[in-house]
Design a protein around this motif. Structure first.
Motif, short mmCIF file in Angstrom:
data_model
loop_
_atom_site.label_atom_id
_atom_site.label_comp_id
_atom_site.label_asym_id
_atom_site.label_seq_id
_atom_site.Cartn_x
_atom_site.Cartn_y
_atom_site.Cartn_z
N VAL A 16 0.78 -0.63 -0.02
CA VAL A 16 -0.17 -0.28 -0.38
C VAL A 16 0.84 1.57 0.08
O VAL A 16 0.81 2.56 -1.11
N ALA A 20 0.91 3.53 -3.22
CA ALA A 20 0.53 5.44 -2.80
C ALA A 20 1.97 6.51 -2.90
O ALA A 20 0.77 7.65 -3.41
N SER A 21 2.34 5.85 -3.15
CA SER A 21 3.74 7.18 -2.77
C SER A 21 3.98 6.64 -4.57
O SER A 21 4.52 8.56 -5.36
N PRO A 26 -5.30 8.53 -8.51
CA PRO A 26 -5.80 7.52 -8.64
C PRO A 26 -6.24 6.91 -9.59
O PRO A 26 -6.55 5.18 -9.99
N TYR A 58 -9.43 -2.50 -1.16
CA TYR A 58 -8.20 -1.10 -1.09
C TYR A 58 -7.44 -0.81 -2.10
O TYR A 58 -6.64 -0.52 -2.25
N LEU A 76 -4.43 0.99 -6.61
CA LEU A 76 -4.75 2.05 -5.34
C LEU A 76 -5.91 2.24 -5.27
O LEU A 76 -6.11 3.55 -5.77
N PRO A 78 -9.80 4.15 -4.09
CA PRO A 78 -10.38 5.31 -3.41
C PRO A 78 -10.29 4.54 -1.35
O PRO A 78 -9.68 5.23 -1.04
N ARG A 81 -6.68 4.17 -0.56
CA ARG A 81 -6.03 5.61 -0.37
C ARG A 81 -6.40 6.17 1.38
O ARG A 81 -6.16 6.54 1.90
N ALA A 85 -4.18 6.73 4.41
CA ALA A 85 -4.02 8.22 4.97
C ALA A 85 -4.86 7.34 6.27
O ALA A 85 -4.32 8.41 7.43
#
Length: 105
Positions: A16, A20-21, A26, A58, A76, A78, A81, A85
């Motif tokens: 993840v 994300a990075s 999206p 996820y 990833l 929504p 994400r 977070a």
């Protein structure tokens, strides 16, 4: 405060975090083989963890072709994400909270 157990597993946290990075949009997705190489995982191990993340909503996994060659992509979602977070915020809050010694309870 409890950390999300789906993300908290070390390999899933790495997955993840990498998604994300490296995928700020999206709509972006990463080829399975690239994800496998970057995380240095076997195909089976990565598949197992991706299935758990997909079951939680996820990640989104899509299959297609590049020419005649089958290709799997991972994105990833929504919900992923948001979960990441939230996980990150909760972890940072835990790390910045004053430590308690056993006798202070």
């Amino acid at each position: 405060m409890a950390l999300d157990p789906v993300i908290h597993a070390p390999v899933r946290l790495r997955i993840v975090t990498l998604l994300a990075s490296t995928l700020p949009d999206p709509a972006d997705e990463l080829p399975f083989l690239q994800l496998q190489r970057e995380l240095d995982l076997t195909a089976g191990n990565l598949t197992t963890h991706l299935t758990r993340l997909e079951d939680a909503g996820y990640v989104a996994i899509s299959k297609g072709f590049q020419g005649r060659k089958p290709v799997t992509h991972v994105a990833l979602a929504p919900a992923g994400r948001l979960a990441f977070a939230t996980y990150r915020e909760e972890l940072l809050a835990m790390l910045s909270a004053p430590s308690r010694r056993r006798g202070d309870r």
